[in-house]
Design an enzyme around this catalytic site. Structure first.
Site, short mmCIF file in Angstrom:
data_model
loop_
_atom_site.label_atom_id
_atom_site.label_comp_id
_atom_site.label_asym_id
_atom_site.label_seq_id
_atom_site.Cartn_x
_atom_site.Cartn_y
_atom_site.Cartn_z
N CYS A 160 0.03 51.82 17.60
CA CYS A 160 -1.13 51.87 16.71
C CYS A 160 -1.01 52.91 15.60
CB CYS A 160 -2.38 52.12 17.53
SG CYS A 160 -2.62 50.87 18.80
N THR A 213 -1.33 43.08 15.18
CA THR A 213 -1.04 43.15 13.74
C THR A 213 0.07 44.18 13.55
OG1 THR A 213 -2.85 44.75 13.51
CG2 THR A 213 -3.33 42.47 12.91
N GLU A 236 -12.05 47.71 17.61
CA GLU A 236 -11.89 48.21 18.98
C GLU A 236 -11.28 49.62 18.91
OE1 GLU A 236 -12.68 46.85 22.04
OE2 GLU A 236 -12.11 48.91 22.47
N LYS A 283 1.96 52.59 12.82
CA LYS A 283 1.91 51.42 11.93
C LYS A 283 0.58 51.35 11.18
CE LYS A 283 -0.50 48.17 14.59
NZ LYS A 283 -1.76 47.58 14.25
N LYS A 325 -12.06 51.57 11.48
CA LYS A 325 -10.94 51.63 12.41
C LYS A 325 -9.73 52.34 11.82
CE LYS A 325 -8.26 51.10 15.74
NZ LYS A 325 -7.98 50.15 16.77
C1 UGA Z 1 -4.96 55.07 19.44
C2 UGA Z 1 -6.38 55.62 19.22
O1 UGA Z 1 -6.53 56.87 19.89
C3 UGA Z 1 -7.44 54.62 19.76
O2 UGA Z 1 -8.74 55.11 19.48
C4 UGA Z 1 -7.22 53.28 19.05
O3 UGA Z 1 -8.14 52.30 19.51
C5 UGA Z 1 -5.81 52.79 19.34
O4 UGA Z 1 -4.86 53.78 18.85
C6 UGA Z 1 -5.61 51.49 18.63
O5 UGA Z 1 -5.59 51.48 17.40
O6 UGA Z 1 -5.58 50.45 19.29
P1 UGA Z 1 -3.34 54.95 21.57
O7 UGA Z 1 -2.32 54.36 20.66
O8 UGA Z 1 -3.57 54.33 22.91
O9 UGA Z 1 -4.78 54.99 20.86
O10 UGA Z 1 -2.87 56.45 21.83
P2 UGA Z 1 -3.46 57.91 21.56
O11 UGA Z 1 -4.11 58.42 22.78
O12 UGA Z 1 -4.22 57.96 20.30
O13 UGA Z 1 -2.09 58.71 21.37
C7 UGA Z 1 -1.23 58.41 20.27
C8 UGA Z 1 -0.03 59.32 20.26
O14 UGA Z 1 -0.41 60.62 19.87
C9 UGA Z 1 0.70 59.47 21.60
O15 UGA Z 1 2.09 59.38 21.36
C10 UGA Z 1 0.30 60.85 22.06
O16 UGA Z 1 1.27 61.44 22.88
C11 UGA Z 1 0.17 61.59 20.74
N1 UGA Z 1 -0.71 62.78 20.78
C12 UGA Z 1 -2.02 62.65 21.09
C13 UGA Z 1 -0.19 64.02 20.44
O17 UGA Z 1 1.01 64.17 20.13
N2 UGA Z 1 -1.03 65.11 20.46
C14 UGA Z 1 -2.33 65.01 20.78
O18 UGA Z 1 -3.03 66.05 20.76
C15 UGA Z 1 -2.84 63.75 21.11
#
Ligand code: UGA
Length: 437
Positions: free
Chosen positions: A264, A85, A148, A267, A208
């Protein structure tokens, strides 16, 4: 159980493999023939730790197949909808065309008693609309929402051992028939103690988007503190350690740096604001505009800081960017802050080289004008300044003395605050972190 999974991207491919691992007979369906032939050969079409091994393990049992033909869903009792999406072009709202077309293509193959289970992240209200659509075609089938929460880089373990399961059903009741079916699907994680919550449809959809908004807010909060630390000469890493010791706050997701990216969080917060506006509740989410703005400011801040580190001008400076993926253990470059910074620096006259252990192919497709170098050693060679923008282990482990022998200028900007400033400075480097003195 016989299960179909519609959409075999980051979410669906992992979900299909994990459902087969849990003992079900699974067919994965996707319109992309390349993806299907890769998956059928036991190869993951993207980098996700553990996925390829899992695909090969479960395919050898004969319980998992991948096809492009939707008619293969006929005979499955449960149909998971895992399509993307993305953000609509030129708007904040989510583009639901893939969800809509997946459901429309699926309904002719539904049998009485079948359960359609939405997993994609959708604006609240979508599930109720789609449930009507399913009922109109197959009155004794049902649609529920089961969001999810997997993270890229940990997708397999997050799916096999989730921290919670949320079932959104029409009446929000534990007695709903779908609850029993989903309990059978997830029998293993439930037996292992995974908590599960039964809600109505809008609550499940909101769980979510609320969770992702909270995570984004946490990151932007600490990045706002980093701005303040920069202004006041304080250290945001120590600040995060100290506030994180309060378990009401928690240390996770308080790493200040270049901010969040990926397919994720960015958006999802935008689609959430757009949906709140449609519902007449836009004021409730205006803070997310600030969360978004703080996040985007990080990228400009790094460009400015790089200029400063380079003595006031970027023109002709050879800059090596370590990391292109939006986070480590992923080859995903969607809205990657690292790549967006690299492109800005190049536009402003720097000579940029980007390296990454996994994401260079995707990066080159998205930003073909940037120069890429697969070997870290080569990328370091003759660099005037280094920018660590994705915290892969191999970059965190760089030795400041060995690295110094390869580059031209001893300047490093640590965009993820993962290096030890004392160690790097002792080796003669000009070290700059974000929100660190
Ligand atoms: C995120 C959510 O964490 C998941 O729970 C969710 O299921 C997923 O989106 C989704 O909607 O499908 P994800 O996109 O894989 O997961 O990545 P994250 O681990 O959340 O990291 C997102 C961003 O935040 C990355 O660019 C990461 O570098 C950044 N980040 C993360 C920071 O800048 N600081 C932090 O302390 C943690």
């Amino acid at each position: 159980m016989r299960i179909s999974v519609i959409g075999c991207g980051y979410l669906g491919a992992v979900h299909a493999a994990c459902m087969a691992k849990l003992g079900h007979d699974v067919v994965g369906v996707d319109v992309d023939a390349n993806k299907i032939s890769e998956l059928s050969a036991g190869r993951a079409p993207f980098f996700e730790p553990g996925l390829e091994e899992l695909l090969q393990e479960v395919q050898s049992t004969g319980r998992l197949s991948f096809v492009t033909d939707m008619s293969a869903t006929e005979g499955s009792q449960v149909h998971f909808v895992c399509v993307g999406t993305p953000q609509k072009k030129g708007e904040n709202a989510a583009d639901l065309r893939y969800v809509d077309s997946a459901i429309t293509a699926l309904t002719p193959y539904l049998s009485p008693g079948d359960l359609v289970v939405g997993k994609s992240t959708v604006p609240v209200g979508t599930a109720a609309r789609l449930a009507e659509l399913v009922k109109s075609q197959q009155p004794s089938a049902d649609l529920v929402w089961n969001p999810e929460f997997l993270r890229e880089g940990h997708a397999v373990s997050d799916t096999l051992q989730p921290d919670r399961l949320v079932y959104g059903v029409h009446d929000g009741s534990e007695q709903h028939d779908a609850v029993k079916i989903l309990d059978a699907v997830y029998a293993q994680p439930l037996e292992a103690g995974t908590p599960r919550l039964v809600t109505d449809l809008p609550t499940a959809e909101l769980v979510k988007t609320a969770a992702n908004s909270f995570l984004a807010t946490k990151i932007s909060f600490i990045n706002a503190m980093a701005e303040l630390c920069d202004a006041a000469g304080a250290d945001v890493s120590l600040l995060a350690d100290a506030i994180g010791m309060d378990d009401r706050i928690g240390r996770k997701f308080l790493n200040a740096g270049i901010g969040f990216g990926g397919g994720c969080l960015p958006k999802d917060i935008r689609a959430f604001m757009a949906r709140a506006g449609e519902l007449g509740a836009d004021q409730a989410l205006t803070f997310l505009r600030e969360v978004d703005a703080i996040n985007m400011r990080r990228r400009t801040r790094v460009v400015e800081l790089t200029r400063e580190v380079c003595g006031g001008s970027l023109l002709g400076q050879r800059i090596t960017v370590l990391g292109a993926a939006f986070k480590p253990e992923s080859d995903d470059v969607r809205d990657s802050p690292a790549l967006s910074i690299a492109a800005q620096l190049q536009l402003q006259g720097a000579v940029v080289t980007v390296t990454d252990p996994e994401a260079l192919g995707n990066a080159a497709r998205r930003f073909p004008e940037l120069h890429y170098e697969a070997s870290t050693d080569e990328a370091l060679r003759r660099a005037d300044a280094l920018l660590l923008l994705t915290e892969w282990r191999e970059y965190r482990d760089l030795d400041p003395y060995e690295t110094a022998a390869k580059v031209s200028g001893l300047k490093i900007l640590d965009g993820r605050n993962v290096l030890d400033p004392t160690k790097w400075r002792a080796a003669g480097w000009t070290y700059r972190g974000l929100g660190r003195p």
